[in-house]
Design a protein around this motif. Structure first.
Motif, short mmCIF file in Angstrom:
data_model
loop_
_atom_site.label_atom_id
_atom_site.label_comp_id
_atom_site.label_asym_id
_atom_site.label_seq_id
_atom_site.Cartn_x
_atom_site.Cartn_y
_atom_site.Cartn_z
N PRO A 22 11.29 6.30 12.57
CA PRO A 22 11.08 6.53 11.20
C PRO A 22 9.51 6.63 10.60
CG PRO A 22 12.73 5.02 11.49
CD PRO A 22 12.00 5.40 13.04
N ILE A 23 9.25 7.51 9.84
CA ILE A 23 7.93 7.57 9.42
C ILE A 23 7.72 6.77 7.94
CG2 ILE A 23 7.67 9.76 10.23
CD1 ILE A 23 7.43 10.92 7.50
N THR A 24 6.83 6.21 7.83
CA THR A 24 6.30 5.57 6.61
C THR A 24 5.92 6.53 5.48
OG1 THR A 24 5.98 3.59 7.83
CG2 THR A 24 5.16 3.47 5.46
N ARG A 25 6.54 6.46 4.30
CA ARG A 25 5.83 7.50 3.25
C ARG A 25 4.51 7.07 2.96
NH1 ARG A 25 8.66 10.96 -0.17
NH2 ARG A 25 10.92 10.10 0.34
N THR A 26 3.53 8.18 2.82
CA THR A 26 2.24 7.73 2.34
C THR A 26 1.67 8.67 1.17
OG1 THR A 26 1.69 9.83 3.90
CG2 THR A 26 1.37 7.69 4.80
N PHE A 27 0.59 8.24 0.48
CA PHE A 27 0.14 8.67 -0.69
C PHE A 27 -1.34 9.02 -0.45
CE2 PHE A 27 3.17 5.14 -1.29
CZ PHE A 27 4.32 5.76 -2.04
N SER A 28 -1.56 10.27 -0.64
CA SER A 28 -2.91 10.94 -0.16
C SER A 28 -3.86 10.24 -1.44
CB SER A 28 -2.72 12.44 -0.36
OG SER A 28 -2.11 12.85 -1.53
N ARG A 29 -3.59 10.15 -2.62
CA ARG A 29 -4.50 9.68 -3.65
C ARG A 29 -4.82 8.42 -3.28
NH1 ARG A 29 -4.44 6.54 -7.92
NH2 ARG A 29 -5.69 6.98 -9.86
N ASN A 30 -3.85 7.60 -2.80
CA ASN A 30 -4.52 6.26 -2.70
C ASN A 30 -5.28 6.12 -1.22
OD1 ASN A 30 -2.91 5.11 -4.65
ND2 ASN A 30 -1.10 4.81 -3.37
N ARG A 31 -4.94 6.99 -0.01
CA ARG A 31 -5.86 7.03 0.90
C ARG A 31 -7.20 7.43 0.50
NH1 ARG A 31 -1.12 9.45 3.22
NH2 ARG A 31 -2.32 11.44 3.10
N ARG A 32 -7.46 8.64 -0.25
CA ARG A 32 -8.66 8.96 -0.47
C ARG A 32 -9.61 8.21 -1.26
NH1 ARG A 32 -6.60 15.00 -2.65
NH2 ARG A 32 -5.76 15.79 -0.58
N PHE A 33 -9.01 7.43 -2.17
CA PHE A 33 -9.94 6.75 -2.94
C PHE A 33 -9.72 5.16 -2.67
CE2 PHE A 33 -8.56 10.30 -5.53
CZ PHE A 33 -9.90 10.77 -5.73
N GLY A 34 -9.13 4.60 -1.74
CA GLY A 34 -9.11 3.42 -0.95
C GLY A 34 -8.23 2.49 -2.00
N ASN A 35 -7.29 3.24 -2.77
CA ASN A 35 -6.50 2.44 -3.46
C ASN A 35 -5.59 1.56 -2.74
OD1 ASN A 35 -4.89 1.24 -5.59
ND2 ASN A 35 -4.71 3.43 -6.84
N ALA A 36 -5.65 0.19 -3.02
CA ALA A 36 -4.46 -0.74 -2.41
C ALA A 36 -3.24 -0.69 -3.09
CB ALA A 36 -5.26 -2.26 -2.06
N ASN A 37 -3.20 -0.30 -3.98
CA ASN A 37 -1.72 -0.36 -4.75
C ASN A 37 -0.38 0.11 -4.03
OD1 ASN A 37 -3.27 -1.55 -6.88
ND2 ASN A 37 -3.65 0.45 -7.85
N ASN A 38 -0.64 0.98 -3.12
CA ASN A 38 0.28 1.63 -2.30
C ASN A 38 1.54 2.35 -3.12
OD1 ASN A 38 1.10 2.22 0.08
ND2 ASN A 38 2.66 0.34 0.25
N GLY A 39 1.06 3.02 -4.33
CA GLY A 39 2.13 3.64 -4.97
C GLY A 39 2.66 2.76 -6.23
N ALA A 40 2.28 1.54 -6.31
CA ALA A 40 2.64 0.74 -7.25
C ALA A 40 2.35 1.16 -8.70
CB ALA A 40 2.41 -0.83 -7.24
N ASP A 41 1.21 1.82 -8.73
CA ASP A 41 0.65 2.49 -10.02
C ASP A 41 1.29 3.90 -10.52
OD1 ASP A 41 -0.57 3.81 -8.35
OD2 ASP A 41 -2.64 3.54 -9.20
N GLN A 42 2.39 4.24 -9.45
CA GLN A 42 3.07 5.49 -9.72
C GLN A 42 4.41 5.51 -10.15
OE1 GLN A 42 1.94 7.02 -5.81
NE2 GLN A 42 0.12 8.34 -6.72
N LEU A 43 5.04 6.52 -10.61
CA LEU A 43 6.29 6.90 -10.87
C LEU A 43 6.73 7.92 -10.21
CD1 LEU A 43 7.05 5.66 -14.57
CD2 LEU A 43 7.52 4.39 -12.53
N PHE A 44 7.77 7.95 -9.70
CA PHE A 44 8.47 9.41 -9.08
C PHE A 44 9.45 9.99 -9.68
CE2 PHE A 44 11.30 11.29 -5.70
CZ PHE A 44 10.51 12.41 -5.32
N VAL A 45 9.36 11.28 -10.35
CA VAL A 45 10.05 12.16 -11.15
C VAL A 45 10.50 13.23 -10.32
CG1 VAL A 45 10.06 13.18 -13.29
CG2 VAL A 45 8.27 11.41 -12.83
N HIS A 46 11.93 13.11 -10.23
CA HIS A 46 12.69 14.31 -9.46
C HIS A 46 13.75 14.81 -10.48
CE1 HIS A 46 16.04 11.60 -8.22
NE2 HIS A 46 15.30 10.62 -8.55
#
Length: 575
Positions: A456-480
């Protein structure tokens, strides 16, 4: 008011004697015979057959004499009013035809189009569809909402179906295809090449692995209805991956071509085709290919029907030799384009202006290339096949072969797969040749080389990887569950109106089916939490355990706003 008195005509000229019997001259005759109280008049002398006691009616006007040669009918002895003149001699009264009022044909009412104003798309803060019922505009709207909670789903087929006369002549032309050809390579097609500026860089660094042989297993009885790639060595190597794709619970709904035809406009649903059975004419063709298509949105100028998956670029590579591009061309849509989706595919209006390659040419190429056993590889490949109007079941889909850690039932994106399996970033603007090759490499490296048991793969966040953000998506909300007419600007205004918290980034909505999704970023973790908590309603966990809330639309339905991080499990144990 004058009281009307009625009397029967008498048998003779003097007005004496009983009235003539209406049944005497009928074929059945009078049943009373000599006991009849009316006069039986003979046709030759007009005399009564049986004498009856003459009776006189007071103040009765003399009736006209009935000739012996006249035929007697029920109309001749019908009663008349005193105020009306009796009918003339020997005249048979004609029954007037009743005038029937012409029934007015009900004019079919066209369902009112729901116009969405930017600031008026969502219900006020705290209101739901239950507390604020929305009356549908018509019966067709009710059916649409029953079938799909998306209030902006494509309308039912309009009554004004375009005919051959109303359709532009340019659309009626069929692709000129050479009838006799040895293979797809002999087709004379107006290819329109297209390449993004950064495409060659991405393709140069892409690792390509050769396909590995896997042990074939016997197909279950349920899979017999679909073709299995048994006739070629290339196809047999991918047989298990084909069967694994079909075994995914989502396969039945995603590859439901009948449903896709049903919701399409009549003109589009008639264009579907299937590849011919495997035979000697396809023996020299590649039997495994990787495909990716780019789509735009078009509208029929006659009926107003929309096609959200109109083909505008087709790219196919040889899966055995990925360096070989079998076809890469822009495609001229059948209807006028209303959204080129340039932000996603890089294709602009001027790129398509002089293109002559059409959907007819694309289908002619696929018919010449594929048999019903040709293995077609891609990511969410059912979308590509729907754009081509091609019904095909020998498919290997990277979206159905991998799972996401701690998110059962979730579908991984090609970006996540590329980063997790190939350790590489995907460009923001899609390049269909690159996407086809990445999907192929991901399956070879992550699925075939693990003998069909990928991690199983781990979901990644391109914005966090690019800017070195350690929040790992905690500063984001998923809208679907976002309807198709909803833009990033709508989402941003929704958060401002409902929470007073301004997002810092709302990417383009990614539409994989009838609804879309996006990840909204805020200035900090605290801002994201504040925005989520300010939304009305009780948070409820989804299948992955992440908490989410609903924001209801004015036209019915809702969008879902979900946290990116699941709540931590308590470590306390029972003593």
């Amino acid at each position: 008011m004058t009281k009307k008195k009625y009397t029967l005509y008498k048998a003779d000229e003097n007005g004496d004697g009983p009235a003539p019997c209406a049944f005497f001259l009928s074929p059945a005759g009078c049943r009373n015979g000599d006991n009849c109280k009316f006069a039986h008049i003979l046709p030759n002398d007009g005399k009564s057959k049986a004498k009856a006691t003459p009776t006189k009616t007071k103040s009765t006007p003399k009736a006209p004499v009935i000739s012996s040669t006249a035929s007697i009918s029920s109309s001749d002895i019908s009663s008349e009013s005193e105020d009306e003149a009796p009918p003339p001699k020997h005249v048979t009264t004609k029954t007037k035809a009743k005038k029937t009022k012409a029934t007015k044909k009900a004019t079919p009412t066209t369902p009112k189009t729901v116009t969405i104003v930017e600031d008026d798309m969502f219900l006020p803060h705290g209101q739901s569809s239950a507390s604020t019922p929305v009356a549908p505009n018509s019966e067709s709207d009710k059916k649409k909402r029953k079938r799909n909670s998306d209030p902006f789903a494509k309308p039912k087929k309009s009554a004004a179906t375009p005919t051959a006369e109303s359709t532009p002549k340019s659309n009626q032309k069929k692709a000129k295809v050479v009838k006799k050809q040895d293979s797809f390579r002999d087709l004379d097609l107006p290819i329109a090449s297209f390449q993004l500026p950064s495409a060659h860089v991405a393709l140069a660094n892409l690792p390509i692995a050769s396909p590995s042989a896997i042990t074939a297993k016997k197909a279950t009885p349920k899979e017999v209805k679909y073709p299995i790639p048994n006739n070629t060595e290339e196809g047999r190597k991918w047989k298990n991956a084909v069967l694994a794709t079909r075994a995914n619970p989502k396969y039945k709904s995603d590859f439901d071509y009948d449903k896709a035809k049903e919701i399409e406009h009549d003109e589009l649903s008639s264009l579907w085709f299937k590849a011919s059975p495997f035979g000697p004419d396809k023996a020299g063709n590649p039997h495994v290919v990787a495909i990716d298509c780019e789509m735009c949105e078009t509208v029929d100028p006659v009926s107003g029907a929309k096609n959200s998956k109109a083909l505008c670029r087709l790219s196919i590579v040889n899966a055995v030799n990925p360096d070989e591009i079998l076809i890469d061309t822009l495609v001229k849509p059948k209807w006028p384009v209303v959204d080129h989706r340039s932000r996603i595919n890089g294709i602009k209006k001027d790129h398509l202006e002089n293109v002559e390659f059409t959907l007819d040419h694309a289908q002619a190429f696929m018919k010449a290339l594929c048999s019903n056993e040709t293995v077609i590889i891609g990511h969410a490949v059912h979308n590509d096949l729907i754009a081509l109007k091609m019904e095909h079941h020998c498919c290997v889909d990277s979206a159905m072969l991998f799972s996401i850690k701690d998110e059962p039932g979730a579908t991984c994106s090609l970006k996540d797969l590329a980063f997790s399996v190939l350790n590489r970033e995907m460009p923001d603007v899609h390049d269909s040749v690159n996407d086809a090759r990445v999907a192929l490499s991901v399956i070879e490296e992550g699925y075939i080389k693990t003998n069909g048991k990928p991690e199983p793969i781990t979901r990644t966040f391109s914005r966090n990887r690019r800017f070195g953000n350690a929040n790992n998506g905690a500063d984001q909300l998923f809208v679907h569950r976002i309807p198709k007419c909803c833009t990033p600007d709508h989402i941003s205004k929704m958060f401002m109106n409902h929470t007073s918290v301004q997002p810092t980034e709302v990417p383009d909505v990614e539409f994989n089916s009838d609804t879309g999704k996006t990840t909204v970023t805020f200035a900090s973790i605290q801002h994201a939490n504040l925005a989520f908590n300010a939304l009305a309603g009780e948070p409820k966990p989804d299948k992955t355990g992440r908490m989410q809330k609903r924001v209801y639309l004015r036209t019915g339905g809702y969008i879902a706003v979900r946290k990116m991080i699941a709540p931590k499990k308590s470590n306390t144990t029972k003593e």
